[in-house]
Design a protein around this motif. Structure first.
Motif, PDB file in Angstrom:
ATOM      1  N   ALA A   1     -22.279 -11.158  -7.651  1.00 29.45           N
ATOM      2  CA  ALA A   1     -23.599  -9.953  -7.570  1.00 29.45           C
ATOM      3  C   ALA A   1     -23.507  -9.729  -9.139  1.00 29.45           C
ATOM      4  O   ALA A   1     -22.792  -9.908  -9.925  1.00 29.45           O
ATOM      5  CB  ALA A   1     -23.474  -8.880  -6.674  1.00 29.45           C
ATOM      6  N   LYS A   2     -24.726  -8.889  -9.406  1.00 27.80           N
ATOM      7  CA  LYS A   2     -24.821  -8.317 -10.835  1.00 27.80           C
ATOM      8  C   LYS A   2     -24.812  -6.501 -10.613  1.00 27.80           C
ATOM      9  O   LYS A   2     -25.053  -6.107  -9.617  1.00 27.80           O
ATOM     10  CB  LYS A   2     -25.979  -8.887 -11.303  1.00 27.80           C
ATOM     11  CG  LYS A   2     -25.949 -10.283 -11.754  1.00 27.80           C
ATOM     12  CD  LYS A   2     -27.070 -10.853 -12.331  1.00 27.80           C
ATOM     13  CE  LYS A   2     -27.006 -12.382 -12.631  1.00 27.80           C
ATOM     14  NZ  LYS A   2     -28.226 -12.991 -13.353  1.00 27.80           N
ATOM     15  N   HIS A   3     -24.726  -6.055 -11.931  1.00 22.26           N
ATOM     16  CA  HIS A   3     -24.851  -4.589 -12.285  1.00 22.26           C
ATOM     17  C   HIS A   3     -26.419  -4.080 -12.210  1.00 22.26           C
ATOM     18  O   HIS A   3     -27.003  -4.751 -12.825  1.00 22.26           O
ATOM     19  CB  HIS A   3     -23.954  -4.120 -13.045  1.00 22.26           C
ATOM     20  CG  HIS A   3     -22.610  -4.499 -13.044  1.00 22.26           C
ATOM     21  ND1 HIS A   3     -21.696  -4.006 -11.941  1.00 22.26           N
ATOM     22  CD2 HIS A   3     -21.881  -5.060 -14.082  1.00 22.26           C
ATOM     23  CE1 HIS A   3     -20.508  -4.778 -12.378  1.00 22.26           C
ATOM     24  NE2 HIS A   3     -20.510  -5.381 -13.334  1.00 22.26           N
ATOM     25  N   MET A   4     -26.748  -3.081 -11.611  1.00 23.47           N
ATOM     26  CA  MET A   4     -28.054  -2.372 -11.824  1.00 23.47           C
ATOM     27  C   MET A   4     -28.118  -0.840 -12.045  1.00 23.47           C
ATOM     28  O   MET A   4     -27.302  -0.334 -11.702  1.00 23.47           O
ATOM     29  CB  MET A   4     -28.707  -2.701 -10.469  1.00 23.47           C
ATOM     30  CG  MET A   4     -30.259  -2.141 -10.757  1.00 23.47           C
ATOM     31  SD  MET A   4     -31.255  -2.978  -9.077  1.00 23.47           S
ATOM     32  CE  MET A   4     -31.753  -4.647  -9.732  1.00 23.47           C
ATOM     33  N   ILE A   5     -28.992  -0.592 -13.195  1.00 24.24           N
ATOM     34  CA  ILE A   5     -29.229   0.730 -13.685  1.00 24.24           C
ATOM     35  C   ILE A   5     -30.123   1.156 -12.620  1.00 24.24           C
ATOM     36  O   ILE A   5     -31.141   0.949 -12.711  1.00 24.24           O
ATOM     37  CB  ILE A   5     -29.669   0.834 -15.129  1.00 24.24           C
ATOM     38  CG1 ILE A   5     -28.429   0.299 -16.041  1.00 24.24           C
ATOM     39  CG2 ILE A   5     -29.773   2.507 -15.514  1.00 24.24           C
ATOM     40  CD1 ILE A   5     -27.141   1.036 -15.918  1.00 24.24           C
ATOM     41  N   VAL A   6     -29.704   2.309 -11.921  1.00 27.30           N
ATOM     42  CA  VAL A   6     -30.842   2.952 -10.978  1.00 27.30           C
ATOM     43  C   VAL A   6     -31.148   4.334 -11.291  1.00 27.30           C
ATOM     44  O   VAL A   6     -30.404   5.092 -11.787  1.00 27.30           O
ATOM     45  CB  VAL A   6     -30.125   2.972  -9.289  1.00 27.30           C
ATOM     46  CG1 VAL A   6     -30.891   3.628  -8.449  1.00 27.30           C
ATOM     47  CG2 VAL A   6     -29.553   1.625  -9.094  1.00 27.30           C
ATOM     48  N   SER A   7     -32.311   4.582 -11.182  1.00 28.70           N
ATOM     49  CA  SER A   7     -32.912   5.943 -11.521  1.00 28.70           C
ATOM     50  C   SER A   7     -34.083   6.330 -10.655  1.00 28.70           C
ATOM     51  O   SER A   7     -34.488   5.762  -9.938  1.00 28.70           O
ATOM     52  CB  SER A   7     -33.340   6.000 -13.302  1.00 28.70           C
ATOM     53  OG  SER A   7     -34.439   5.020 -13.326  1.00 28.70           O
ATOM     54  N   LYS A   8     -34.514   7.532 -10.835  1.00 27.89           N
ATOM     55  CA  LYS A   8     -35.764   7.943  -9.932  1.00 27.89           C
ATOM     56  C   LYS A   8     -37.047   7.203 -10.854  1.00 27.89           C
ATOM     57  O   LYS A   8     -36.803   7.154 -11.939  1.00 27.89           O
ATOM     58  CB  LYS A   8     -35.790   9.658 -10.471  1.00 27.89           C
ATOM     59  CG  LYS A   8     -34.798  10.232  -9.494  1.00 27.89           C
ATOM     60  CD  LYS A   8     -35.075  11.764  -9.539  1.00 27.89           C
ATOM     61  CE  LYS A   8     -36.218  12.115  -8.736  1.00 27.89           C
ATOM     62  NZ  LYS A   8     -36.307  13.906  -8.903  1.00 27.89           N
ATOM     63  N   LYS A   9     -37.964   7.027  -9.973  1.00 25.18           N
ATOM     64  CA  LYS A   9     -38.967   6.552 -10.467  1.00 25.18           C
ATOM     65  C   LYS A   9     -39.946   7.472 -11.489  1.00 25.18           C
ATOM     66  O   LYS A   9     -39.981   8.542 -11.336  1.00 25.18           O
ATOM     67  CB  LYS A   9     -40.051   6.011  -9.399  1.00 25.18           C
ATOM     68  CG  LYS A   9     -41.136   5.348  -9.646  1.00 25.18           C
ATOM     69  CD  LYS A   9     -41.816   4.455  -8.436  1.00 25.18           C
ATOM     70  CE  LYS A   9     -41.153   3.421  -7.715  1.00 25.18           C
ATOM     71  NZ  LYS A   9     -41.701   2.756  -6.791  1.00 25.18           N
ATOM     72  N   GLY A  10     -40.143   6.681 -12.704  1.00 23.09           N
ATOM     73  CA  GLY A  10     -40.959   7.690 -13.627  1.00 23.09           C
ATOM     74  C   GLY A  10     -39.891   8.095 -14.694  1.00 23.09           C
ATOM     75  O   GLY A  10     -40.352   8.903 -15.509  1.00 23.09           O
ATOM     76  N   SER A  11     -38.681   7.951 -14.793  1.00 25.21           N
ATOM     77  CA  SER A  11     -37.531   8.271 -15.401  1.00 25.21           C
ATOM     78  C   SER A  11     -37.817   7.714 -16.639  1.00 25.21           C
ATOM     79  O   SER A  11     -37.130   8.530 -17.838  1.00 25.21           O
ATOM     80  CB  SER A  11     -36.358   8.167 -15.172  1.00 25.21           C
ATOM     81  OG  SER A  11     -35.871   6.640 -14.954  1.00 25.21           O
ATOM     82  N   GLY A  12     -38.471   6.748 -17.073  1.00 24.29           N
ATOM     83  CA  GLY A  12     -38.630   6.209 -18.417  1.00 24.29           C
ATOM     84  C   GLY A  12     -37.326   5.307 -18.836  1.00 24.29           C
ATOM     85  O   GLY A  12     -37.180   5.007 -19.850  1.00 24.29           O
ATOM     86  N   ILE A  13     -36.302   5.207 -18.115  1.00 27.39           N
ATOM     87  CA  ILE A  13     -35.028   4.587 -18.129  1.00 27.39           C
ATOM     88  C   ILE A  13     -35.180   3.136 -18.047  1.00 27.39           C
ATOM     89  O   ILE A  13     -35.324   2.650 -16.710  1.00 27.39           O
ATOM     90  CB  ILE A  13     -33.839   5.159 -17.450  1.00 27.39           C
ATOM     91  CG1 ILE A  13     -33.721   6.571 -17.756  1.00 27.39           C
ATOM     92  CG2 ILE A  13     -32.677   4.215 -17.791  1.00 27.39           C
ATOM     93  CD1 ILE A  13     -32.466   7.149 -16.827  1.00 27.39           C
ATOM     94  N   LYS A  14     -35.559   2.237 -19.015  1.00 29.84           N
ATOM     95  CA  LYS A  14     -35.856   0.651 -18.746  1.00 29.84           C
ATOM     96  C   LYS A  14     -34.754  -0.043 -19.634  1.00 29.84           C
ATOM     97  O   LYS A  14     -34.668  -1.269 -19.319  1.00 29.84           O
ATOM     98  CB  LYS A  14     -37.232   0.662 -19.481  1.00 29.84           C
ATOM     99  CG  LYS A  14     -38.440   1.295 -18.893  1.00 29.84           C
ATOM    100  CD  LYS A  14     -38.579   1.097 -17.568  1.00 29.84           C
ATOM    101  CE  LYS A  14     -39.654   1.797 -16.975  1.00 29.84           C
ATOM    102  NZ  LYS A  14     -39.922   1.453 -15.408  1.00 29.84           N
ATOM    103  N   THR A  15     -33.799   0.392 -20.410  1.00 27.16           N
ATOM    104  CA  THR A  15     -32.770  -0.386 -21.004  1.00 27.16           C
ATOM    105  C   THR A  15     -31.839   0.390 -21.057  1.00 27.16           C
ATOM    106  O   THR A  15     -31.537   1.761 -20.916  1.00 27.16           O
ATOM    107  CB  THR A  15     -33.153  -0.573 -22.423  1.00 27.16           C
ATOM    108  OG1 THR A  15     -33.317   0.578 -23.406  1.00 27.16           O
ATOM    109  CG2 THR A  15     -34.775  -1.266 -22.601  1.00 27.16           C
ATOM    110  N   VAL A  16     -30.349  -0.187 -21.311  1.00 30.50           N
ATOM    111  CA  VAL A  16     -29.358   0.561 -21.435  1.00 30.50           C
ATOM    112  C   VAL A  16     -29.367   1.674 -22.597  1.00 30.50           C
ATOM    113  O   VAL A  16     -28.788   2.750 -22.423  1.00 30.50           O
ATOM    114  CB  VAL A  16     -28.026  -0.363 -21.717  1.00 30.50           C
ATOM    115  CG1 VAL A  16     -26.977   0.369 -22.127  1.00 30.50           C
ATOM    116  CG2 VAL A  16     -27.813  -1.379 -20.331  1.00 30.50           C
TER     117      VAL A  16
END
Length: 264
Positions: free
Chosen positions: A123-138
């Protein structure tokens, strides 16, 4: 006469108790039809292992189907214990259990303490956040609090990120606790395995995420762990490879993940 009768009854009862005790103590001996093997997992990791409380308290999932298929092939009866993820390797080291199936990655550090079969799922790793957090990259994690499961490979990934990007790492024992911390606003993000994260996305539309590019496709591969120099490692690995060759493993992957592992 009464004394002899009481003595005879006592001997019968003692022999019955001894028989019961020896049956439990020798579970796993070669002479039994179904040898008992003790397995530990961390049942907070759908679809690998989890409890569907709407249907009961039984642990279900991909790893559970896999171990049952392997046990049937090899003639074992599996007894499953539910532990926190960071307790799994210590349980093997202390010989409290014989094996671990928990979506565990065979890292070099873990290999110092336990033995592994070949990888059965990647599998792979995923960055999870609340919708609308603005977190799109590491890089967007700069200055953020990032949650990871204690003792997991994702904890190591967070530490690698912290070498280049200033983040605060927080760990929790269970994935649901991490997700709850995100929803409560105490964590801005978390690193979770992609197959597990996607399950949460389906249930909770307030969450979103993106897949991390690590440059190592095998990094999040899952394997079965055993005690060091365990007699079980070789036979379970052979049975696992047999499932790969005859297509049975692929069927389980399709059942639980809806994808063909060969395309990974």
């Amino acid at each position: 006469m009464k004394k002899w009768l009481l003595l005879a009854i006592g001997l019968v009862i003692a022999s019955m108790l001894a028989a019961c005790g020896s049956s439990e103590e020798t579970s796993g001996d070669e002479g039994e039809e179904k040898k008992v093997i003790k397995m530990a997992t961390s049942a907070d990791y759908p679809p690998f292992e989890y409890k569907d409380t709407t249907k009961g308290d039984d642990i279900i999932g991909f790893d559970i189907d896999l171990v049952n298929a392997l046990a049937d092939e090899l003639g074992y009866k599996v007894e499953i214990q539910d532990l926190d993820f960071n307790s799994l390797v210590p349980a093997l080291q202390a010989k409290q259990v014989d094996m671990v199936l928990a979506g565990m990655t065979p890292t070099e550090e873990r290999k110092k303490n336990v033995d592994f079969t070949d990888v059965y799922y990647t599998a792979k790793h995923m960055i999870v956040s609340k919708k609308g957090s603005g977190i799109k990259t590491v890089e967007d994690l700069e200055g953020k609090t990032v949650g990871v499961q204690l003792g997991s490979i994702q904890e190591g990934e967070a530490e690698k990120i912290a070498e280049k990007t200033k983040i605060k790492i927080e760990n929790r024992n269970r994935i649901p606790d991490i997700v709850q911390e995100i929803k409560a606003g105490r964590f801005e993000a978390a690193i979770i395995e992609d197959t597990v994260a996607k399950g949460y996305f389906e249930k909770d539309k307030d969450l979103e995420g993106f897949t991390m590019e690590t440059g190592n496709e095998e990094e999040a591969g899952s394997a079965i762990a055993f005690q060091k120099d365990s007699k079980y490692t070789k036979e379970f690995n052979e049975a696992l490879n047999k499932m790969k060759e005859n297509g049975e493993l692929e069927k389980l992957v399709l059942k639980w993940f809806g994808q063909d592992q060969k395309s990974e």
